[in-house]
Motif scaffolding. Structure first.
Motif, short mmCIF file in Angstrom:
data_model
loop_
_atom_site.label_atom_id
_atom_site.label_comp_id
_atom_site.label_asym_id
_atom_site.label_seq_id
_atom_site.Cartn_x
_atom_site.Cartn_y
_atom_site.Cartn_z
N ALA A 136 -7.35 -0.75 -2.35
CA ALA A 136 -7.49 -0.89 -3.80
C ALA A 136 -8.73 -0.17 -4.32
N GLY A 137 -9.68 0.09 -3.43
CA GLY A 137 -10.93 0.73 -3.82
C GLY A 137 -10.83 2.24 -3.84
N LYS A 138 -11.97 2.86 -4.10
CA LYS A 138 -12.04 4.32 -4.21
C LYS A 138 -12.70 4.94 -2.98
N GLY A 139 -12.63 4.26 -1.84
CA GLY A 139 -13.28 4.74 -0.62
C GLY A 139 -12.86 6.13 -0.22
N GLU A 140 -13.75 6.80 0.49
CA GLU A 140 -13.49 8.19 0.86
C GLU A 140 -12.46 8.32 1.97
N ASP A 141 -12.53 7.49 3.01
CA ASP A 141 -11.55 7.56 4.09
C ASP A 141 -10.99 6.18 4.35
N LYS A 142 -10.01 5.79 3.58
CA LYS A 142 -9.42 4.46 3.68
C LYS A 142 -8.68 4.26 5.00
N PHE A 143 -8.29 5.34 5.65
CA PHE A 143 -7.50 5.26 6.88
C PHE A 143 -8.35 5.15 8.15
N VAL B 211 11.16 1.46 -7.53
CA VAL B 211 10.24 1.83 -8.60
C VAL B 211 8.84 1.41 -8.18
N VAL B 212 7.89 2.31 -8.34
CA VAL B 212 6.47 2.03 -8.07
C VAL B 212 5.68 2.54 -9.25
N CYS B 213 4.69 1.75 -9.68
CA CYS B 213 3.82 2.16 -10.78
C CYS B 213 2.40 2.32 -10.26
N LEU B 214 1.81 3.49 -10.51
CA LEU B 214 0.45 3.79 -10.05
C LEU B 214 -0.39 4.28 -11.22
N ASN B 215 -1.68 3.97 -11.17
CA ASN B 215 -2.60 4.48 -12.18
C ASN B 215 -2.60 6.00 -12.11
N ARG B 216 -2.41 6.63 -13.25
CA ARG B 216 -2.28 8.08 -13.25
C ARG B 216 -3.57 8.82 -12.91
N THR B 217 -4.71 8.12 -12.92
CA THR B 217 -5.97 8.78 -12.56
C THR B 217 -6.27 8.68 -11.06
N VAL C 36 0.88 -1.16 0.00
CA VAL C 36 0.00 0.00 0.00
C VAL C 36 0.92 1.21 0.00
N ILE C 37 0.73 2.05 -1.00
CA ILE C 37 1.52 3.26 -1.15
C ILE C 37 0.75 4.39 -0.48
N THR C 38 1.41 5.10 0.45
CA THR C 38 0.72 6.14 1.22
C THR C 38 1.48 7.46 1.12
N THR C 39 0.73 8.54 1.26
CA THR C 39 1.32 9.87 1.30
C THR C 39 0.36 10.81 2.01
N ALA C 40 0.82 12.01 2.27
CA ALA C 40 -0.03 13.08 2.79
C ALA C 40 0.26 14.32 1.97
N HIS C 41 -0.81 15.01 1.61
CA HIS C 41 -0.65 16.25 0.85
C HIS C 41 -1.72 17.23 1.30
N GLU C 42 -1.28 18.43 1.70
CA GLU C 42 -2.19 19.48 2.17
C GLU C 42 -3.11 18.98 3.26
N GLY C 43 -2.55 18.18 4.19
CA GLY C 43 -3.30 17.70 5.35
C GLY C 43 -4.22 16.52 5.10
N VAL C 44 -4.24 15.98 3.89
CA VAL C 44 -5.10 14.85 3.55
C VAL C 44 -4.25 13.61 3.34
N LEU C 45 -4.65 12.49 3.96
CA LEU C 45 -3.96 11.21 3.78
C LEU C 45 -4.47 10.52 2.52
N HIS C 46 -3.56 9.93 1.76
CA HIS C 46 -3.90 9.20 0.54
C HIS C 46 -3.21 7.85 0.58
N GLY C 47 -3.85 6.85 -0.04
CA GLY C 47 -3.22 5.54 -0.12
C GLY C 47 -3.87 4.68 -1.18
#
Length: 160
Positions: free
Chosen positions: A84-91, A48-54, A20-31
C-alpha cells in the motif's frame, strides 16, 4: 453535496477482501494493494480492479496491459501494508512465482492473471476491466478489510 469524509466513512463500512495487484513492465516489477476488486463475468472470465491513477503500478499496467490479482491470506496484513506504500522495492525478500512474465506473490490465497480489455478514468482512479487468462488456488483463509483496518474472516460452519 456529500463531503469526502462522510463518503469515506460510509464506504469504509463495506467489508472486502484484500488484493495486491502486480505487473512487470520493461523489466521492473510493480505492485499495489487494492480492495476495489470484484468479479465481473464468468463467460468470459472477467474482473474489475480500480487503482489510483497516479500510482506507478497503474501506469505500468496501462502500458503492459497485463497484471495479476493476488488475493491475500489472513496472515498477510503486513504484506498488504507494504504494497500500500510508496516503497522503492516492495518485492525485496518476498517469494514470487511467474506466470507469463507477470509476478505472483508465492503465498497468496489465490491468483488471477489478467489482460486489460478496457481502462476507464473516473475521478482519482482508473477502472480496469480485464479478462482472466489463468488462475491458481492456494491455502488459508482470506484477509479482510473493514473501516481502514485488516482483520479475519470467520466462516460459518456448513448448514446441516
Amino acid at each position: 453535496m456529500l463531503d469526502r469524509r462522510t463518503f469515506r466513512d460510509v464506504v469504509g463500512r463495506f467489508a472486502s477482501g484484500v488484493t495486491v495487484i502486480t505487473t512487470a513492465h520493461e523489466g521492473v516489477l510493480h505492485g499495489g494493494t487494492a480492495s476495489a476488486f470484484t468479479s465481473l463475468s464468468d463467460d468470459p472470465p472477467s474482473v474489475v480492479v480500480c487503482l489510483n491513477r497516479t500510482s506507478n503500478t497503474c501506469a505500468a499496467i496501462r502500458q503492459a496491459r497485463r497484471f495479476a490479482v493476488n488475493i491475500l491470506t489472513e496472515q498477510q496484513a503486513a504484506l498488504a501494508a507494504r504494497f500500500a506504500g510508496k516503497g522503492e522495492d516492495k518485492f525485496r525478500g518476498i517469494g514470487t512465482l511467474e506466470e507469463g512474465g507477470i509476478p505472483l506473490l508465492a503465498d497468496a490465497h489465490a491468483h488471477l492473471v489478467c489482460e486489460v480489455e478496457q481502462d476507464i478514468e473516473s475521478g482519482t482512479h482508473v477502472v480496469l476491466i480485464a479478462r482472466v487468462t489463468a488462475a491458481r488456488i492456494g491455502d488459508g483463509l482470506p484477509l479482510a478489510y473493514y473501516r481502514g483496518g485488516f482483520g479475519r474472516f470467520h466462516p460459518r460452519p456448513p448448514a446441516a
